[in-house]
Scaffold this motif. Sequence first.
Motif, PDB file in Angstrom:
ATOM      1  N   ASP A 247       0.860  -1.167   0.000  1.00 21.19           N
ATOM      2  CA  ASP A 247       0.000   0.000   0.000  1.00 21.19           C
ATOM      3  C   ASP A 247       0.903   1.225   0.000  1.00 21.19           C
ATOM      4  OD1 ASP A 247      -1.804   1.964   0.371  1.00 21.19           O
ATOM      5  OD2 ASP A 247      -2.707   1.141   2.197  1.00 21.19           O
ATOM      6  N   ARG A 248       0.836   1.973  -1.077  1.00 20.36           N
ATOM      7  CA  ARG A 248       1.737   3.100  -1.188  1.00 20.36           C
ATOM      8  C   ARG A 248       1.237   4.329  -0.436  1.00 20.36           C
ATOM      9  NH1 ARG A 248       5.617   3.034  -4.655  1.00 20.36           N
ATOM     10  NH2 ARG A 248       4.537   1.445  -5.840  1.00 20.36           N
ATOM     11  N   ARG A 249      -0.008   4.255   0.029  1.00 20.60           N
ATOM     12  CA  ARG A 249      -0.564   5.443   0.681  1.00 20.60           C
ATOM     13  C   ARG A 249       0.235   5.807   1.922  1.00 20.60           C
ATOM     14  NH1 ARG A 249      -6.466   3.751   1.687  1.00 20.60           N
ATOM     15  NH2 ARG A 249      -5.307   1.790   1.825  1.00 20.60           N
ATOM     16  N   VAL A 250       0.534   7.059   2.063  1.00 21.83           N
ATOM     17  CA  VAL A 250       1.243   7.518   3.257  1.00 21.83           C
ATOM     18  C   VAL A 250       0.338   8.492   3.993  1.00 21.83           C
ATOM     19  CG1 VAL A 250       3.576   7.172   2.404  1.00 21.83           C
ATOM     20  CG2 VAL A 250       2.380   9.294   1.875  1.00 21.83           C
ATOM     21  N   PRO A 251       0.627   8.735   5.252  1.00 20.70           N
ATOM     22  CA  PRO A 251      -0.240   9.627   6.015  1.00 20.70           C
ATOM     23  C   PRO A 251      -0.394  10.976   5.311  1.00 20.70           C
ATOM     24  CG  PRO A 251       1.539   8.742   7.374  1.00 20.70           C
ATOM     25  CD  PRO A 251       1.768   8.249   6.009  1.00 20.70           C
ATOM     26  N   GLU A 252      -1.629  11.471   5.240  1.00 20.62           N
ATOM     27  CA  GLU A 252      -1.847  12.727   4.516  1.00 20.62           C
ATOM     28  C   GLU A 252      -1.476  13.937   5.364  1.00 20.62           C
ATOM     29  OE1 GLU A 252      -5.834  12.387   3.092  1.00 20.62           O
ATOM     30  OE2 GLU A 252      -5.197  10.826   1.675  1.00 20.62           O
ATOM     31  N   SER A 253      -1.783  13.808   6.641  1.00 19.48           N
ATOM     32  CA  SER A 253      -1.419  14.928   7.509  1.00 19.48           C
ATOM     33  C   SER A 253      -0.192  14.535   8.338  1.00 19.48           C
ATOM     34  CB  SER A 253      -2.584  15.283   8.422  1.00 19.48           C
ATOM     35  OG  SER A 253      -3.041  14.107   9.037  1.00 19.48           O
ATOM     36  N   GLU A 254       0.350  15.492   8.997  1.00 18.96           N
ATOM     37  CA  GLU A 254       1.501  15.274   9.875  1.00 18.96           C
ATOM     38  C   GLU A 254       1.184  14.154  10.880  1.00 18.96           C
ATOM     39  OE1 GLU A 254       5.148  16.987  11.790  1.00 18.96           O
ATOM     40  OE2 GLU A 254       4.278  17.113   9.797  1.00 18.96           O
ATOM     41  N   PRO A 255       2.028  13.111  10.937  1.00 17.30           N
ATOM     42  CA  PRO A 255       1.750  12.032  11.897  1.00 17.30           C
ATOM     43  C   PRO A 255       1.695  12.555  13.327  1.00 17.30           C
ATOM     44  CG  PRO A 255       3.458  11.370  10.351  1.00 17.30           C
ATOM     45  CD  PRO A 255       3.200  12.826  10.102  1.00 17.30           C
ATOM     46  N   ARG A 373      17.508   0.333   7.877  1.00 13.92           N
ATOM     47  CA  ARG A 373      18.647  -0.008   7.014  1.00 13.92           C
ATOM     48  C   ARG A 373      18.504   0.640   5.644  1.00 13.92           C
ATOM     49  NH1 ARG A 373      18.098  -3.906  10.103  1.00 13.92           N
ATOM     50  NH2 ARG A 373      19.897  -4.680  11.260  1.00 13.92           N
ATOM     51  N   ILE A 374      17.314   0.488   5.092  1.00 13.72           N
ATOM     52  CA  ILE A 374      17.093   1.045   3.753  1.00 13.72           C
ATOM     53  C   ILE A 374      17.267   2.564   3.794  1.00 13.72           C
ATOM     54  CG2 ILE A 374      15.373   1.277   1.903  1.00 13.72           C
ATOM     55  CD1 ILE A 374      15.512  -1.560   2.005  1.00 13.72           C
ATOM     56  N   LEU A 375      16.879   3.158   4.910  1.00  9.40           N
ATOM     57  CA  LEU A 375      17.051   4.607   5.044  1.00  9.40           C
ATOM     58  C   LEU A 375      18.477   4.981   5.435  1.00  9.40           C
ATOM     59  CD1 LEU A 375      13.717   5.534   6.865  1.00  9.40           C
ATOM     60  CD2 LEU A 375      14.418   6.253   4.578  1.00  9.40           C
ATOM     61  N   GLN A 376      19.302   3.957   5.578  1.00 12.35           N
ATOM     62  CA  GLN A 376      20.717   4.151   5.941  1.00 12.35           C
ATOM     63  C   GLN A 376      20.880   5.033   7.166  1.00 12.35           C
ATOM     64  OE1 GLN A 376      22.655   5.378   2.308  1.00 12.35           O
ATOM     65  NE2 GLN A 376      22.535   3.290   1.519  1.00 12.35           N
ATOM     66  N   LEU A 432       6.879   8.016   5.354  1.00 12.83           N
ATOM     67  CA  LEU A 432       7.014   9.323   4.696  1.00 12.83           C
ATOM     68  C   LEU A 432       8.421   9.505   4.124  1.00 12.83           C
ATOM     69  CD1 LEU A 432       5.112  11.749   7.086  1.00 12.83           C
ATOM     70  CD2 LEU A 432       4.622  11.323   4.660  1.00 12.83           C
ATOM     71  N   ARG A 433       9.387   9.158   4.943  1.00 11.92           N
ATOM     72  CA  ARG A 433      10.776   9.301   4.502  1.00 11.92           C
ATOM     73  C   ARG A 433      11.094   8.397   3.333  1.00 11.92           C
ATOM     74  NH1 ARG A 433      15.944  10.036   8.099  1.00 11.92           N
ATOM     75  NH2 ARG A 433      15.213  11.698   9.436  1.00 11.92           N
ATOM     76  N   LEU A 434      10.610   7.176   3.423  1.00  9.44           N
ATOM     77  CA  LEU A 434      10.902   6.213   2.352  1.00  9.44           C
ATOM     78  C   LEU A 434      10.358   6.718   1.025  1.00  9.44           C
ATOM     79  CD1 LEU A 434      10.153   2.964   4.370  1.00  9.44           C
ATOM     80  CD2 LEU A 434      12.342   3.489   3.300  1.00  9.44           C
ATOM     81  N   VAL A 435       9.157   7.290   1.079  1.00  8.34           N
ATOM     82  CA  VAL A 435       8.551   7.797  -0.155  1.00  8.34           C
ATOM     83  C   VAL A 435       9.297   9.039  -0.629  1.00  8.34           C
ATOM     84  CG1 VAL A 435       6.461   8.847  -1.111  1.00  8.34           C
ATOM     85  CG2 VAL A 435       6.302   6.775   0.273  1.00  8.34           C
ATOM     86  N   ASN A 436       9.612   9.929   0.305  1.00  5.64           N
ATOM     87  CA  ASN A 436      10.297  11.164  -0.078  1.00  5.64           C
ATOM     88  C   ASN A 436      11.709  10.924  -0.608  1.00  5.64           C
ATOM     89  OD1 ASN A 436       8.090  12.643   0.584  1.00  5.64           O
ATOM     90  ND2 ASN A 436       8.792  13.118   2.669  1.00  5.64           N
TER      91      ASN A 436
END
Length: 492
Positions: A247-255, A373-376, A432-436
């Motif tokens: 699911d690619r949807r990410v939070p729309e507002s600030e978590p 890890r992916i976000l290093q 959010l970070r992963l998508v950005n």
Amino acid sequence: MEADEAPHPPPPWKQNKSAVAVEASSGPLASAAARLSARSRAIPPARDFHFYNNFPSFKSPVAAAAARAESSLGGLGASTLLPKQQQQQPPFPTEDLDDAYDWLVARNDDLLEMFAASADEFKALREKEEAQGRKVAAEKMAGDGFQVVYGKKKKKKMGMGEEGVGRSEAFGSSGSVRMATMDRAAASGPKPKVPFHIPTIPRPQDVHRIVVDNTSKPFDHAFLERSDDGARAIHPLEKLPMEQLFDRRVPESEPLKPPALDDTPFTFVEDRKTLEVLVTKLKSATEFAVDLEHNHYRSFQGLTCLMQISTRTEDFIVDTLKLRNCLGENLREVFQDPTKKKVMHGAGRDIIWLQRDFGIYVCNLFDTGQASRILQMDRNSLEHLLQYFCGVTANKEYQSADWRLRPLPDEMTKYAREDTHYLLYIYDLMRLRLVNESSGDDLLLEVCKRSNEICLQLYEKELLTDSSYLYIHGFVFLLVYHVFVLETIQAV
Ligand code: AMP
Ligand code: ZN
Ligand code: MN
């Protein structure tokens, strides 16, 4: 928890004195022997061997290897590491193949016998210990770098917010609990003590009629379908197309950062009725965070002691010792439901414990350890993520506490809750970070894939074999040599 986060807990066999022997033998010698043994398979057998042996470039290194192995075995047989009676045995016979083989078998038999004798001695000590109110072991442990601590009434604030209860208060207020604790104070100043083993706790296996199959038979994944030929168990995730999980949807507002522990409803789940309430809540949730606490110090395969679950609004801790026998039937469905995201940190071991103790299989996981890890990120531990994303300093001293303790002291409850309380929020921020940060590569998809791989692991019981004792006794190198030398000698 994974290898490069907080260190793996040592396997049970590493937690005693023979561990030192194992450690000592697992250096360059053992690894070199293992490499040699693996390579010796490339040596051509029988007729081929004699053909190859016509060529000096083959003959001389093989002969040199055989000579080295023989001399090493000779050295091992006479090693001062072995007890006197072993050293007095005849030296390794180099002339005759059958004699060499008999010698190896005899040495192995001797070691087995020694092991049996040590085991008997241990058993006798343990029986005595039980008879004497477990006094003997505690005293022995005290001499081995452990301290015997009697409940002390010493009030001390922990600097962890209002709910921080002095640990000595949390553990010692009864005044009667006698605890063995790791002597960490000696190493790093006067730290409060967290018991990793409390000998007075009755065996949960007895209290809650927990039946564990410790036979040397493969684990039966009884809740899984099997492949058409019956050869393997099929994880439910194998049948799910990626689209259903991703699911690619990410939070729309600030978590939203979750409220403090004190402002969050908390339930300790220790009866079937409360468990049913929890299940109902999970059925209406679309995501929940999970973590487990485990004890492997007093049982062969280990026992899951607690399961922490946090939804967006509530924290739960399930007494998985007390509810062990009805946990699977209640929670299997929500864990397997691909429409519900399970957020866990370093889920590798938890996935295995869930399968082993409750027959629970996880579909649709987001592993924050993999994401970090992916976000290093600089570090991948939960401790680090809690600090980095939430400004919370977790007290990791409790990681290896004796989680069988009941009632669960406030301090341990707090620690256990913190392991899942912030996890959904961390999940939001990480998504959010992963998508950005995705440019070209789909980082969120990558985390999802890696998390799936973790889920697909199936528990396999460690089976006892004729040679398992070698690990315990620290003589694994002798076996490796045994294999290598036999293969080499047979080839020659
Ligand atoms: P965690 O995932 O950090 O909640 O750890 C789960 C379980 O792993 C704990 O309940 C312990 O049984 C075990 N464990 C984790 N870290 C350690 C450690 N440093 N030493 C011993 N056991 C540990
Ligand atoms: Zn964990
Ligand atoms: Mn935990």
